[in-house]
Design an enzyme around this catalytic site. Structure first.
Site, PDB file in Angstrom:
ATOM      1  N   ASP A  49      77.450  17.615  63.023  1.00  0.00           N
ATOM      2  CA  ASP A  49      77.795  18.288  61.771  1.00  0.00           C
ATOM      3  C   ASP A  49      79.024  17.650  61.145  1.00  0.00           C
ATOM      4  O   ASP A  49      79.407  17.978  60.021  1.00  0.00           O
ATOM      5  CB  ASP A  49      77.976  19.796  61.972  1.00  0.00           C
ATOM      6  N   SER A  50      79.625  16.680  61.849  1.00  0.00           N
ATOM      7  CA  SER A  50      80.670  15.836  61.260  1.00  0.00           C
ATOM      8  C   SER A  50      80.135  15.088  60.054  1.00  0.00           C
ATOM      9  O   SER A  50      80.923  14.574  59.243  1.00  0.00           O
ATOM     10  CB  SER A  50      81.199  14.846  62.296  1.00  0.00           C
ATOM     11  N   ASP A  88      73.077  18.535  66.027  1.00  0.00           N
ATOM     12  CA  ASP A  88      74.003  19.658  66.030  1.00  0.00           C
ATOM     13  C   ASP A  88      73.370  20.893  65.393  1.00  0.00           C
ATOM     14  O   ASP A  88      72.615  20.783  64.415  1.00  0.00           O
ATOM     15  CB  ASP A  88      75.268  19.310  65.233  1.00  0.00           C
ATOM     16  N   LYS A 118      72.745  20.521  70.069  1.00  0.00           N
ATOM     17  CA  LYS A 118      74.097  20.773  70.570  1.00  0.00           C
ATOM     18  C   LYS A 118      74.644  22.004  69.878  1.00  0.00           C
ATOM     19  O   LYS A 118      74.478  22.154  68.668  1.00  0.00           O
ATOM     20  CB  LYS A 118      75.023  19.587  70.331  1.00  0.00           C
ATOM     21  N   GLU A 120      78.215  24.689  69.722  1.00  0.00           N
ATOM     22  CA  GLU A 120      79.603  24.937  70.090  1.00  0.00           C
ATOM     23  C   GLU A 120      79.781  26.387  70.522  1.00  0.00           C
ATOM     24  O   GLU A 120      79.100  27.279  70.026  1.00  0.00           O
ATOM     25  CB  GLU A 120      80.532  24.650  68.904  1.00  0.00           C
ATOM     26  N   GLU A 187      85.728  18.209  73.983  1.00  0.00           N
ATOM     27  CA  GLU A 187      86.466  17.602  72.873  1.00  0.00           C
ATOM     28  C   GLU A 187      87.918  18.063  72.856  1.00  0.00           C
ATOM     29  O   GLU A 187      88.206  19.256  72.995  1.00  0.00           O
ATOM     30  CB  GLU A 187      85.825  17.940  71.523  1.00  0.00           C
TER      31      GLU A 187
END
Length: 274
Positions: A49-50, A88, A118, A120, A187
């Site tokens: 999502d960066s 993501d 992925k 978070e 991270e």
């Protein structure tokens, strides 16, 4: 009788088998040209999502959507044949409930052909990880500095710098392992914590600003190629200045257009050779 095609792409089980055997190399990509260039060298490619920040110029990752993620992931899958592809889960697409997470993860995988997702979140998200894995969706967990939590963390700050914080992140990683995650991204955590989690878990840890001891490493591709501007994150290293090469090529192109050197007749159609 059905015919089964042998998969050439690195699989999630193969990534898991790297633990203790060799390091895992990964980078981000969100477009076909980059994905093609990265494919052969990497074990997995993450459509992060960066992309919201490096691809769209947004200040954070929070506004990226499921539809955008699916479209970018599809471009990466279509352009690769070797690396495992992980997408993501965008902010707001999985936190409400495990059912919401499954619906959106299934949409992304069905639309793109990616191999897993992925997400978070700490220990509280382990139930969601379990729900997805039990229903056939491989999950790469992400703990420590979590960009989707930028507002609650007060910015992009290193995590695990105190004993209390470190123990919480260790519990987070363990919870996702117990829930069935195939790996954990660590991270922006203290190096000693990254090392401890790697030594504790039986699934691979993927570091980004964590520790050399991690089972693998991932970075944003633009950061290693000099395409992120003047600021290089502490945890990254610029391996090439591709930005300078592009700038020189564009300047030469513009100059030749203005001077009438480009295009030449060899670049035109319907011109007879003499």
């Amino acid at each position: 009788m059905s015919v089964h095609r042998q998969a050439q792409r690195i699989s999630v089980p193969q990534l898991m088998a790297c633990k203790g055997e060799r390091k895992i190399a990964a980078l981000t990509a969100y477009s076909a040209p980059f994905a093609r260039l990265l494919d052969d060298a990497l074990d997995f490619i993450l459509i992060g999502d960066s992309t919201a920040m490096v691809g769209y110029g947004l200040p954070d990752t929070l506004s990226f959507t499921v539809e955008q993620m699916a479209a970018h992931a599809a471009a990466v899958v279509r352009s690769t044949s070797h690396a495992c592809v992980i997408a993501d889960m965008p902010f707001g697409s999985y936190q409400e409930s495990p059912a919401q997470a499954f619906n959106n993860a299934a949409r992304i995988l069905a639309a793109s052909g990616a191999d897993g997702v992925k997400l978070e979140g700490g220990e509280v998200m382990a139930e969601t990880t379990r729900f997805l894995v039990e229903r056939g969706i491989p999950v790469l967990a992400h703990v420590g500095l979590m960009p989707q939590y930028v507002n609650t963390m007060g910015g992009f700050k290193a995590q695990g710098m105190t004993d209390e914080s470190a123990q919480r992140i260790l519990r987070d990683a363990r919870a996702h392992q117990e829930a069935g995650a195939f790996g954990v991204v660590l991270e922006g955590v203290a190096e000693r914590l990254g090392r401890e989690i790697t030594e504790t878990l039986t699934i691979p840890t993927i570091g980004i600003g964590a520790s050399p001891a991690c089972d693998g490493q991932i970075l944003v591709t633009e950061d290693i190629l000099g395409l992120s501007g003047s600021r290089i994150p502490k945890f990254a290293r610029q391996f090439a200045d591709v930005g300078a090469v592009i700038k020189t090529a564009v300047e030469q192109y513009a100059s030749e257009v203005r001077d009438g050197q480009f295009p030449g007749l060899e670049n035109c159609f319907g011109v007879k050779k003499t």
